[in-house]
Design a protein around this motif. Structure first.
Motif, PDB file in Angstrom:
ATOM      1  N   ARG A   1     -17.383 -10.140  46.398  1.00  0.00           N
ATOM      2  CA  ARG A   1     -15.626 -10.125  46.120  1.00  0.00           C
ATOM      3  C   ARG A   1     -15.512 -10.792  44.790  1.00  0.00           C
ATOM      4  O   ARG A   1     -15.828 -11.748  44.608  1.00  0.00           O
ATOM      5  CB  ARG A   1     -15.142 -10.717  47.336  1.00  0.00           C
ATOM      6  CG  ARG A   1     -13.773 -10.345  47.394  1.00  0.00           C
ATOM      7  CD  ARG A   1     -12.987 -10.582  48.938  1.00  0.00           C
ATOM      8  NE  ARG A   1     -12.267 -11.885  48.825  1.00  0.00           N
ATOM      9  CZ  ARG A   1     -11.844 -12.244  49.924  1.00  0.00           C
ATOM     10  NH1 ARG A   1     -12.155 -11.901  50.967  1.00  0.00           N
ATOM     11  NH2 ARG A   1     -10.941 -13.330  49.615  1.00  0.00           N
TER      12      ARG A   1
ATOM     13  N   ASP B   1     -13.092 -12.922  42.800  1.00  0.00           N
ATOM     14  CA  ASP B   1     -11.850 -13.622  43.126  1.00  0.00           C
ATOM     15  C   ASP B   1     -11.281 -14.397  42.130  1.00  0.00           C
ATOM     16  O   ASP B   1     -10.755 -15.479  42.131  1.00  0.00           O
ATOM     17  CB  ASP B   1     -12.430 -14.396  44.475  1.00  0.00           C
ATOM     18  CG  ASP B   1     -13.462 -15.597  44.055  1.00  0.00           C
ATOM     19  OD1 ASP B   1     -13.842 -15.407  43.124  1.00  0.00           O
ATOM     20  OD2 ASP B   1     -13.503 -16.552  44.864  1.00  0.00           O
TER      21      ASP B   1
ATOM     22  N   ARG C   1      -7.594 -14.793  43.047  1.00  0.00           N
ATOM     23  CA  ARG C   1      -7.398 -15.580  44.290  1.00  0.00           C
ATOM     24  C   ARG C   1      -7.596 -16.972  44.095  1.00  0.00           C
ATOM     25  O   ARG C   1      -7.317 -17.846  44.599  1.00  0.00           O
ATOM     26  CB  ARG C   1      -8.495 -14.956  45.491  1.00  0.00           C
ATOM     27  CG  ARG C   1      -8.419 -15.931  46.533  1.00  0.00           C
ATOM     28  CD  ARG C   1      -9.742 -15.292  47.279  1.00  0.00           C
ATOM     29  NE  ARG C   1      -9.664 -16.455  48.883  1.00  0.00           N
ATOM     30  CZ  ARG C   1     -10.282 -17.274  48.806  1.00  0.00           C
ATOM     31  NH1 ARG C   1     -10.720 -17.979  47.887  1.00  0.00           N
ATOM     32  NH2 ARG C   1     -10.078 -17.941  49.993  1.00  0.00           N
TER      33      ARG C   1
ATOM     34  N   ARG D   1      -3.077 -17.449  48.730  1.00  0.00           N
ATOM     35  CA  ARG D   1      -4.296 -17.177  48.863  1.00  0.00           C
ATOM     36  C   ARG D   1      -4.928 -16.499  50.096  1.00  0.00           C
ATOM     37  O   ARG D   1      -5.577 -15.625  50.094  1.00  0.00           O
ATOM     38  CB  ARG D   1      -5.361 -18.705  48.803  1.00  0.00           C
ATOM     39  CG  ARG D   1      -6.819 -18.511  48.759  1.00  0.00           C
ATOM     40  CD  ARG D   1      -7.475 -19.920  48.869  1.00  0.00           C
ATOM     41  NE  ARG D   1      -7.414 -20.175  47.430  1.00  0.00           N
ATOM     42  CZ  ARG D   1      -8.259 -20.766  46.969  1.00  0.00           C
ATOM     43  NH1 ARG D   1      -9.023 -21.493  47.762  1.00  0.00           N
ATOM     44  NH2 ARG D   1      -8.344 -21.172  45.611  1.00  0.00           N
TER      45      ARG D   1
ATOM     46  N   ASP E   1      -6.717 -12.863  50.945  1.00  0.00           N
ATOM     47  CA  ASP E   1      -7.900 -12.466  51.806  1.00  0.00           C
ATOM     48  C   ASP E   1      -7.599 -11.795  52.739  1.00  0.00           C
ATOM     49  O   ASP E   1      -8.301 -10.571  52.998  1.00  0.00           O
ATOM     50  CB  ASP E   1      -7.981 -14.049  52.545  1.00  0.00           C
ATOM     51  CG  ASP E   1      -8.746 -14.983  51.713  1.00  0.00           C
ATOM     52  OD1 ASP E   1      -9.182 -14.985  50.308  1.00  0.00           O
ATOM     53  OD2 ASP E   1      -8.744 -16.159  51.896  1.00  0.00           O
TER      54      ASP E   1
ATOM     55  N   SER F   1      -7.546  -8.125  51.045  1.00  0.00           N
ATOM     56  CA  SER F   1      -9.180  -7.742  50.710  1.00  0.00           C
ATOM     57  C   SER F   1      -9.637  -7.315  51.957  1.00  0.00           C
ATOM     58  O   SER F   1     -10.239  -6.298  52.154  1.00  0.00           O
ATOM     59  CB  SER F   1      -9.845  -8.880  50.237  1.00  0.00           C
ATOM     60  OG  SER F   1     -10.273  -9.761  50.978  1.00  0.00           O
TER      61      SER F   1
END
Length: 182
Positions: free
Chosen positions: A74, A76, A79, A87, A91, A94
């Motif tokens: 992933r 990030d 993020r 955040r 998550d 995703s």
């Protein structure tokens, strides 16, 4: 309730991973034995075909295990520069996207299996393996991954809606390499 569900899913996936891993070890032993037999001009035959089937099964069933072990890649970048609610929303987003993709893959796998069953399809190899024998457990692995992904997503959404979004980090968060090195 949500965290108990995640714990139960982790335990179940660990058991599935052990079974699949034992199958993979068995397949590796079979391939090694076949290679050894080739040295004396003999062979079981078909070890490469069976190993390919084993890899397909391991891949489909291993995806759910990797989900709760942070084994999926992933990116990030954004993020990692946020905190708290933002955040958690990244998550959850995703996970929603992953769930949608995995459900779509599982749905698209079924026509392949259905066609193999209806036609009595066999591999175009010396073993002439009935393809349904391989495709049904392969499909089941994708369905299991889709179910797992959706359950994890719903657990995260439930925690977020109930004001406990920070509790989602241990099962849907993404950990950067620098965090893991600490």
């Amino acid at each position: 309730m949500e965290l108990a569900l995640i714990t139960a899913l982790r335990r179940l996936n660990r058991t599935i991973a052990m079974i699949v891993g034992l199958g993979l070890l068995g397949m590796a032993a079979f391939v090694v034995a076949d290679i050894a037999l080739r040295q004396v001009h003999a062979s079981f035959g078909g070890s490469e075909e069976l190993a390919g089937y084993a890899m397909a099964l391991v891949s489909s069933w291993g995806m759910a295990y990797a989900l709760l072990k942070f084994g999926h890649i992933r990116i990030d970048l954004v993020r990692s520069r946020t905190a708290g609610t933002v955040r958690t929303l990244f998550d959850i987003f995703s996970m929603v996207v992953m769930s949608a993709v995995v459900v779509m893959i599982a749905v698209k796998c079924w026509p392949v299996v259905e066609r193999a069953i209806e036609n009595g399809s066999r591999a175009n190899t010396p073993l002439a393996t009935p393809l349904a024998w391989v495709q049904i457990p392969w499909f089941a692995g994708w369905v299991w991954f889709a179910v797992m992904s959706c359950l994890v997503t719903l657990a995260a959404i439930s925690l977020f809606v109930r004001g406990r979004g920070a509790r989602t980090e241990p099962f849907i968060g993404a950990f950067a390499e620098q965090d893991m090195l600490k």
